[in-house]
Write a protein that holds these residues in place. Sequence first.
Motif, PDB file in Angstrom:
ATOM      1  N   LEU A   1       0.831  -1.202   0.000  1.00 54.56           N
ATOM      2  CA  LEU A   1       0.000   0.000   0.000  1.00 54.56           C
ATOM      3  C   LEU A   1       0.862   1.246   0.000  1.00 54.56           C
ATOM      4  O   LEU A   1       0.627   2.188  -0.772  1.00 54.56           O
ATOM      5  N   TYR A   2       1.887   1.275   0.854  1.00 55.52           N
ATOM      6  CA  TYR A   2       2.782   2.429   0.902  1.00 55.52           C
ATOM      7  C   TYR A   2       3.453   2.637  -0.454  1.00 55.52           C
ATOM      8  O   TYR A   2       3.545   3.761  -0.964  1.00 55.52           O
ATOM      9  N   HIS A   3       3.913   1.560  -1.068  1.00 54.63           N
ATOM     10  CA  HIS A   3       4.573   1.673  -2.368  1.00 54.63           C
ATOM     11  C   HIS A   3       3.622   2.226  -3.427  1.00 54.63           C
ATOM     12  O   HIS A   3       3.998   3.100  -4.226  1.00 54.63           O
ATOM     13  N   GLU A   4       2.382   1.737  -3.433  1.00 59.37           N
ATOM     14  CA  GLU A   4       1.410   2.214  -4.427  1.00 59.37           C
ATOM     15  C   GLU A   4       1.102   3.696  -4.215  1.00 59.37           C
ATOM     16  O   GLU A   4       0.986   4.465  -5.179  1.00 59.37           O
ATOM     17  N   LEU A   5       0.960   4.124  -2.963  1.00 58.23           N
ATOM     18  CA  LEU A   5       0.673   5.537  -2.695  1.00 58.23           C
ATOM     19  C   LEU A   5       1.855   6.422  -3.076  1.00 58.23           C
ATOM     20  O   LEU A   5       1.670   7.566  -3.510  1.00 58.23           O
ATOM     21  N   SER A   6       3.072   5.902  -2.937  1.00 55.25           N
ATOM     22  CA  SER A   6       4.261   6.701  -3.262  1.00 55.25           C
ATOM     23  C   SER A   6       4.383   6.963  -4.760  1.00 55.25           C
ATOM     24  O   SER A   6       5.164   7.822  -5.176  1.00 55.25           O
ATOM     25  N   ARG A   7       3.607   6.251  -5.582  1.00 49.54           N
ATOM     26  CA  ARG A   7       3.681   6.415  -7.037  1.00 49.54           C
ATOM     27  C   ARG A   7       2.800   7.561  -7.542  1.00 49.54           C
ATOM     28  O   ARG A   7       2.838   7.875  -8.735  1.00 49.54           O
ATOM     29  N   PHE A   8       2.025   8.184  -6.665  1.00 47.69           N
ATOM     30  CA  PHE A   8       1.220   9.338  -7.076  1.00 47.69           C
ATOM     31  C   PHE A   8       2.124  10.537  -7.329  1.00 47.69           C
ATOM     32  O   PHE A   8       3.212  10.656  -6.752  1.00 47.69           O
ATOM     33  N   ALA A   9       1.655  11.434  -8.183  1.00 49.85           N
ATOM     34  CA  ALA A   9       2.431  12.631  -8.517  1.00 49.85           C
ATOM     35  C   ALA A   9       2.564  13.551  -7.314  1.00 49.85           C
ATOM     36  O   ALA A   9       1.719  13.560  -6.411  1.00 49.85           O
ATOM     37  N   GLY A  10       3.622  14.332  -7.324  1.00 49.71           N
ATOM     38  CA  GLY A  10       3.803  15.313  -6.274  1.00 49.71           C
ATOM     39  C   GLY A  10       2.636  16.282  -6.226  1.00 49.71           C
ATOM     40  O   GLY A  10       2.138  16.713  -7.266  1.00 49.71           O
ATOM     41  N   GLY A  11       2.185  16.610  -5.015  1.00 55.65           N
ATOM     42  CA  GLY A  11       1.091  17.546  -4.851  1.00 55.65           C
ATOM     43  C   GLY A  11      -0.287  16.925  -4.844  1.00 55.65           C
ATOM     44  O   GLY A  11      -1.270  17.604  -4.523  1.00 55.65           O
TER      45      GLY A  11
ATOM     46  N   VAL B   1      12.469  -3.203  -5.226  1.00 51.36           N
ATOM     47  CA  VAL B   1      12.003  -1.954  -5.839  1.00 51.36           C
ATOM     48  C   VAL B   1      12.276  -0.765  -4.939  1.00 51.36           C
ATOM     49  O   VAL B   1      12.701   0.304  -5.384  1.00 51.36           O
ATOM     50  N   ALA B   2      12.058  -0.963  -3.631  1.00 49.24           N
ATOM     51  CA  ALA B   2      12.181   0.147  -2.684  1.00 49.24           C
ATOM     52  C   ALA B   2      13.620   0.560  -2.472  1.00 49.24           C
ATOM     53  O   ALA B   2      13.915   1.733  -2.254  1.00 49.24           O
ATOM     54  N   GLY B   3      14.540  -0.382  -2.506  1.00 52.95           N
ATOM     55  CA  GLY B   3      15.931  -0.051  -2.254  1.00 52.95           C
ATOM     56  C   GLY B   3      16.109   0.522  -0.869  1.00 52.95           C
ATOM     57  O   GLY B   3      15.805  -0.123   0.136  1.00 52.95           O
TER      58      GLY B   3
END
Length: 308
Positions: free
Chosen positions: A129-139, A203-205
């Motif tokens: 879930l965290y990874h998917e949310l981090s893929r949203f655009a800035g702002g 993926v996260a590194g």
Amino acid sequence: MAAKQTPAPAAAAAKPRGMSLHIGLNAVSADHYGGWSGELAACEFDALDMAAIAKSKGLKATIPLTKKGTRGNALAGIRAAAKSLKSGDLFFLSYSGHGGQVPDVTGEEADKQDETWCLFDGQLIDDELYHELSRFAGGVRILVLSDSCHSGTVTRAGPPAAPTGAPALLSQRPKLMPLAVALRTYRDHQAFYDKLQHDLAKVAGNAVDPDAALAQVAVSGRRTGLVKKFKPTAILISGCQDNQTSMDGEHNGAFTEQLLSVWNHGAFKRNYANFHAFIKSRMPATQTPNLFTLGSAGVFLAQRPFAL
């Protein structure tokens, strides 16, 4: 002599857009969960009520219920929003159902457990879930409301005991996958869950650990410096603390019921911090909703809930 031309008016700023995804599961597939179907009463109502709020605010809503509340549909809904939404837009994600856990095999969890949402055909791990949310655009602003249990411990507070001789009621059921079921489910699908975690770790590194990033927000506006790589901004309100359980109800979960009461069909005019505080004040000591943020959420917290 040529007529003087009037400058064209400046283009109006694009109006923010909104999308929402509302997942509600009154049961899960016994085929995946070792014979356990986890019946609940009010989770579909919770999802429908959250979708009604979203639609009233102009958001495009998707509502996968029970058998449609699959891993594939949940991930597809989140990814579609991430692909479509731009800076200033709003994504509203709600989940009502069981919370669970799988053993952490990548070593980032202090309690050696990863928390999950129990979707119909399999669990969605918190790292996913965290990874998917981090893929949203800035702002992009992301609001997550979760009426479920998310504790990573097995020593969480149990549900209130029913009086001796009283029948078990749906309204007394915690939204918690039993430990024996969690162990059985992991045993039966260990290769699947282990691969998910290892793939995410690759993926996260060196990305920030999601649980470390979920730093509790005080009303004073204290920010966390742990989520510098998280480009969007997110507010997450969960139905209980890590050592508690979220309770089901007849028509809504306990958390969702009080949220709807505070919202009062849109009469609530204050901000997200106040929204959380008002809901929390209505809940029993055995279930205390929690507020977290990801990214720089100060401006977002000061906005009216659900506003585009």
